[in-house]
Enzyme design. Structure first.
Site, PDB file in Angstrom:
ATOM      1  N   TYR A   8     -11.238   5.868  25.106  1.00 53.47           N
ATOM      2  CA  TYR A   8     -12.538   6.129  23.754  1.00 53.47           C
ATOM      3  C   TYR A   8     -12.423   5.643  22.925  1.00 53.47           C
ATOM      4  O   TYR A   8     -13.227   4.779  21.884  1.00 53.47           O
ATOM      5  CB  TYR A   8     -13.152   7.714  23.477  1.00 53.47           C
ATOM      6  CG  TYR A   8     -14.260   7.994  23.608  1.00 53.47           C
ATOM      7  CD1 TYR A   8     -15.622   7.768  24.105  1.00 53.47           C
ATOM      8  CD2 TYR A   8     -14.743   8.631  21.804  1.00 53.47           C
ATOM      9  CE1 TYR A   8     -17.050   7.722  23.133  1.00 53.47           C
ATOM     10  CE2 TYR A   8     -15.553   8.988  21.692  1.00 53.47           C
ATOM     11  CZ  TYR A   8     -16.755   8.572  22.306  1.00 53.47           C
ATOM     12  OH  TYR A   8     -17.944   8.457  22.010  1.00 53.47           O
ATOM     13  N   LYS A  56     -13.981   2.201  21.861  1.00 56.86           N
ATOM     14  CA  LYS A  56     -14.678   1.705  20.262  1.00 56.86           C
ATOM     15  C   LYS A  56     -14.676   0.824  19.262  1.00 56.86           C
ATOM     16  O   LYS A  56     -14.862   0.052  18.853  1.00 56.86           O
ATOM     17  CB  LYS A  56     -15.552   3.643  20.011  1.00 56.86           C
ATOM     18  CG  LYS A  56     -15.839   3.857  20.738  1.00 56.86           C
ATOM     19  CD  LYS A  56     -17.416   3.958  21.304  1.00 56.86           C
ATOM     20  CE  LYS A  56     -18.124   4.625  22.135  1.00 56.86           C
ATOM     21  NZ  LYS A  56     -19.663   4.336  22.185  1.00 56.86           N
TER      22      LYS A  56
END
Ligand code: NAD
Ligand code: UDP
Length: 317
Positions: free
Chosen positions: A144, A148
């Site tokens: 994650y 990102k």
């Protein structure tokens, strides 16, 4: 009226955004693969003349027209994004490439739903946008966090190389109605456990901190960032902007507050702290204040009461 594409529009934040943009008179195209979102979140919008819904995975290119794009597609809760980490990276990276390609072709402005997780387990507190972060790139949260971070890289490369008009919102923990009861995030877990009279699962000793923003405040911030045309005090609107509520608290305090507000008799049960769980998190929102004249207005107690009513009705039905 602006033609607006929202990826991940059937999710928690995306569905509130669809609603607010339609209420402001815009035309919304919601794109979602229903991985963690659901049709139920936008069912009340289906049939509205300004709303369209497409089932589509952002791993694949999309050929539609849009003047603005909010790129919200990505599982956001740790249990969801860690269930299939490779898929999480692909959604962030391929999703960014495909949506930036669309923005480049259409000349659209595009906003990335980035995250406070780009700061990892921060050594600077509170976190300003110029802090470069402290992320474990091989840990279980990396799919994650690094996904990102790479998406942000792509946004800035498309901006420098292709002059795409970008906006990057670094969103801190946000909560409110339409969170899923089983998404494992702390606010949904604690409220559902308290309402069901089950033990409140506190990870670690509960001294880690977070700062929680109510969804309505956050959506206003996203819309203001998208609308911002010009630099203010030397800050360009294309720079990353933290959006969150700076009211910081420990997770133990949150557990006690939820027990009090629900009137629950639940006890607190201690569980091991997940790997790489950040010790502290608080947004420095000076940039959002200067650039957007934005700051949150809903305090935690009122926001929690709205969220508790939502979960109470959901559990009864
Ligand atoms: P969510 O899981 O409710 O929403 C994500 C939506 O994206 C879902 O509807 C899901 O079905 C969709 N999606 C996932 N993968 C997709 C794919 N490959 N193609 C198309 N659609 C896909 O989560 P949320 O809390 O609404 O988060 C929305 C965005 O905001 C995410 O990008 C998240 O990283 C970011 N964000 C949220 C928070 C928060 O506290 N809620 C904090 C920081 C960042
Ligand atoms: N947490 C907890 N009990 C739970 C769920 C989460 O104590 O049932 C803790 C978790 O370890 C973290 C904080 O609450 O320290 C926020 O967790 P969440 O998953 O909501 O968000 P994130 O860690 O991504 O900020």
């Amino acid at each position: 009226m602006t033609a607006i594409l929202i990826t991940g529009g059937a999710g928690f934040l995306g569905s509130h955004l669809c609603e607010k943009l339609i209420a402001s008179g815009h035309d919304v195209l919601c794109v979602d693969n229903f991985h963690t979102g659901s049709k139920a979140n936008v069912r009340h919008l289906i049939g509205h003349p300004n709303f369209e819904l497409i089932r589509h995975d952002v791993w694949l290119p999309l050929y539609v027209e849009a003047e603005q794009i909010y790129n919200m597609a990505c599982p956001a809760s740790p249990i969801h994004y860690q269930r299939n980490p490779v898929s999480t990276v692909k959604t962030s990276v391929l999703g960014a490439i495909n949506m930036l390609g669309l923005a480049k072709r259409c000349g659209s402005r595009i906003l990335q739903a980035s995250t406070s997780e780009v700061y990892g387990d921060p050594e600077v507190h509170p976190q300003p946008e110029h802090y470069l972060g402290h992320v474990n790139q091989i840990g279980p949260r990396a799919c994650y966090d690094e996904g990102k971070r790479c998406a942000e890289t792509l946004f800035f490369d498309y901006h420098r190389q292709h002059r795409v008009d970008i906006r990057v919102a670094r969103i801190f923990n946000t909560y409110g109605p339409r969170m899923q009861p089983n998404d494992g995030r702390v606010i949904s877990n604690f409220i559902v456990q308290a309402l069901q009279g089950k033990p409140i699962t506190l990870y670690g000793d509960g001294s880690q901190t977070r700062s929680f923003c109510y969804v309505d405040d956050l959506v206003k911030g996203l819309m203001k960032l998208m609308a911002q045309e010009r630099a203010v005090d030397g800050v360009s609107p294309t720079e990353p902007v933290n959006l969150g509520n700076p009211a910081e608290m420990t997770i133990r305090q949150l557990a006690e507050l939820v027990i009090e507000l629900t009137g629950s008799s639940s006890s607190i049960e201690y569980r091991p702290l997940p790997h790489d769980d950040p010790r502290q998190r608080q947004p420095d929102i000076r940039r959002a204040k200067t650039l957007l004249d934005w700051e949150p207005s809903v305090d935690l107690q009122s926001g929690l009461q709205q969220t508790i009513s939502y979960f109470r009705k959901l559990l009864q039905s």
